[in-house]
Design an enzyme around this catalytic site. Structure first.
Site, short mmCIF file in Angstrom:
data_model
loop_
_atom_site.label_atom_id
_atom_site.label_comp_id
_atom_site.label_asym_id
_atom_site.label_seq_id
_atom_site.Cartn_x
_atom_site.Cartn_y
_atom_site.Cartn_z
N HIS A 295 0.78 -1.29 0.14
CA HIS A 295 0.19 0.01 0.06
C HIS A 295 0.97 1.27 -0.05
O HIS A 295 0.62 2.31 -0.78
CB HIS A 295 -0.87 0.08 1.27
CG HIS A 295 -1.92 -1.02 1.01
ND1 HIS A 295 -3.28 -0.79 1.15
CD2 HIS A 295 -1.92 -2.45 1.33
CE1 HIS A 295 -3.97 -1.85 1.05
NE2 HIS A 295 -3.18 -2.83 1.07
N ASP B 264 -6.73 4.88 3.22
CA ASP B 264 -7.60 3.86 2.96
C ASP B 264 -8.28 3.01 3.83
O ASP B 264 -9.35 2.69 3.79
CB ASP B 264 -6.71 2.65 1.89
CG ASP B 264 -5.25 2.62 2.59
OD1 ASP B 264 -5.04 2.75 3.64
OD2 ASP B 264 -4.23 1.86 1.90
#
Length: 234
Positions: free
Chosen positions: A18, A115
């Site tokens: 990520h 996120d």
């Protein structure tokens, strides 16, 4: 987003899968003149500095990741632990909330990308900062895991349990100002339309956001080895 330039904060999940795509996106945005404040675990910063192609516009802000019982000391990302301990990395990430709130208050970016930290949009809103939940997974995945109809029926996706993924994503999707994906409408169009309809907010697509080609020149000995190993030069 080419004009005027914006100040954007980035707060991805503490996982290399990520952090790295978020940095690739940051490079693309910085290339267009936008200023980036990138929140990252302190000891992980050195692993990503080489991929910061715009250090004049992308600034890392290191975070002290609190120790959580059950984690090895010094563990910061999911790469530092076994799969079974990944939920505790998420717990540690949640405990950086006071640091994030202080940084957002001091830096006052125009927008913050996130996120998994579902608690972020509400605080950003109190500061007048827009939030965008940016996913590295596909709209199809989010539609399947965290859509309102599915959440109302409940979910039994054991492969996602270690992040409490459906609940986290659903809460973030409800409170964020906009939703973003690493993808394109030509492939993901129907799922994008579905998410826009379900959550009544804009869905933006960044495209594949590929990293810049490496400009590193391999040492001559490595090139020679590759030639001898893989090429028929007889």
């Amino acid at each position: 987003m080419d004009s005027p330039s914006l100040h954007i904060a980035m707060f991805p999940l503490f996982a290399m899968g990520h952090l790295t795509p978020y940095l690739h996106l940051s490079n693309k945005l910085a290339k267009r003149g936008h200023k980036i404040s990138f929140f990252i675990p302190k000891n992980t910063q050195t692993k990503l500095e080489q991929f910061n192609l715009n250090p004049n516009l992308i600034t890392f802000f290191p975070l002290n990741v609190p120790h959580v019982n059950g984690l090895p000391f010094g563990a910061e990302t999911t790469s530092d632990v076994s799969f079974s301990l990944a939920p505790l990395i998420m717990t540690a990430m949640d405990q950086t909330q006071p640091q994030i709130e202080l940084l957002l208050t001091q830096l006052n970016p125009k927008i913050v990308f996130f996120d998994f930290t579902f608690w972020l949009p509400k605080f950003a809103q109190t500061l007048g900062i827009k939030s965008l939940q940016y996913f590295i997974v596909s709209p199809a995945t989010v539609s399947y895991v965290a859509s309102p109809p599915r959440m109302c029926k409940g979910t039994n996706l054991t492969e996602f349990d270690f992040y409490e993924t459906p609940k986290r994503l659903y809460n973030g999707l409800n409170f964020t100002d906009a939703i973003g994906f690493k993808g394109c409408r030509e492939i993901e169009g129907p799922y994008v339309d579905y998410i826009e309809e379900q959550f009544a907010k804009p869905v933006l697509l960044s495209g594949p956001v590929l990293p810049e080609p490496s400009k590193t020149v391999l040492p001559k000995m490595i090139l020679l080895y590759l030639l001898l190993r893989y090429c028929d030069i007889s």
